[in-house]
Design an enzyme around this catalytic site. Sequence first.
Site, short mmCIF file in Angstrom:
data_model
loop_
_atom_site.label_atom_id
_atom_site.label_comp_id
_atom_site.label_asym_id
_atom_site.label_seq_id
_atom_site.Cartn_x
_atom_site.Cartn_y
_atom_site.Cartn_z
CE1 TYR A 1 1.04 -0.34 4.43
CE2 TYR A 1 -0.09 1.76 4.46
CZ TYR A 1 0.74 0.85 5.07
OH TYR A 1 1.29 1.12 6.29
NE ARG B 1 6.87 4.08 0.75
CZ ARG B 1 6.55 4.84 1.79
NH1 ARG B 1 7.48 5.15 2.71
NH2 ARG B 1 5.33 5.32 1.93
NE ARG C 1 -5.63 -20.26 3.30
CZ ARG C 1 -4.71 -21.07 3.83
NH1 ARG C 1 -4.60 -22.30 3.38
NH2 ARG C 1 -3.91 -20.64 4.79
CD GLU D 1 9.85 1.60 10.90
OE1 GLU D 1 9.72 2.59 10.17
OE2 GLU D 1 9.82 0.43 10.47
CG LEU E 1 8.21 2.28 5.04
CD1 LEU E 1 8.12 1.09 4.08
CD2 LEU E 1 6.83 2.88 5.25
#
Length: 284
Positions: free
Chosen positions: A33, A52, A100, A180, A204
């Site tokens: 995302y 990114r 799956r 972080e 990140l």
Amino acid sequence: MNRIIYLNGEFCSETDAKISIFDRSFLFSDSVYEVTTVLNGKMIDFDNHMKRLDRSMSELKFSKMLDHELIKKFHKDLILKNNLKEGIIYLHVSRGVADRSFNFPPKETDLTVVAFSQEKNLIENKESKNGISIMTLEDKRWKRCDIKTTQLLYPSFAKAEAYEKGFDDAWMLRDGYISEGTSNNAWIIKSGKILTRQADDLILNGITRQSVINCAKILGYNISYKGFTLTDAISADEAFITSATTFVTPVVNINGKKISTGKPGEFTGKLREEYIKNSLKTAI
Ligand code: PMP
């Protein structure tokens, strides 16, 4: 609220949007995302978010990539359709729908692409004015925190734990060093120097982080990437977090101990101002 959202090439009402229960995102968190800030109806740092996104998708070996111009177009359409002035556009890309299986689906499987808007007061809010409190806990995430996946259970757990104990957020510790925040990068200022962690597999590399590094250089501050410990943080002159939704937000208390006077730091305030000024100048 009934937003118009984007799903696989089409716009529809959020209440009508449907995704298969076999989507890899639902079954395996097999998705990435991006969150792009919107100020005055314009996007901040869009191109860097796209870079990114590409990196996250290629690190996870997604078999297809997305066209940035197409993404830009539906982001702009979402801003217009929802009359978004200040807030975010959330973009979510999953490996698609397949039976799956732990193995990846066939290469020709279509990706699932979802985007929606969310209003939020980003410039004026009590956190940026008064600062936030932080608690620390161990960083128990996997060792590819550089990939922006939707597998966010541990950060969500950490944030909930912090709220339950009366803190605003949590910073995570790995091998004695702050890695972080749950959804932000962590920084301190000590003896005129800005300290943060190097961007490797364990954090990140925030788009805001990269922008703030530029702002710090413009303001003539020195930055060290050697990281910092909890002891360094508690004895710091100032502390702050960065992210697309918090910009630069002061941290005034860690584990119940005041940082310096317990008030938002002066340099932190200047960095926030510079960040907002530059972002508005380059928004598209
Ligand atoms: N670290 C983590 C773990 C995050 O989730 C985020 C925000 N998604 C950040 C840092 C900040 O990244 P950005 O500045 O791109 O919002």
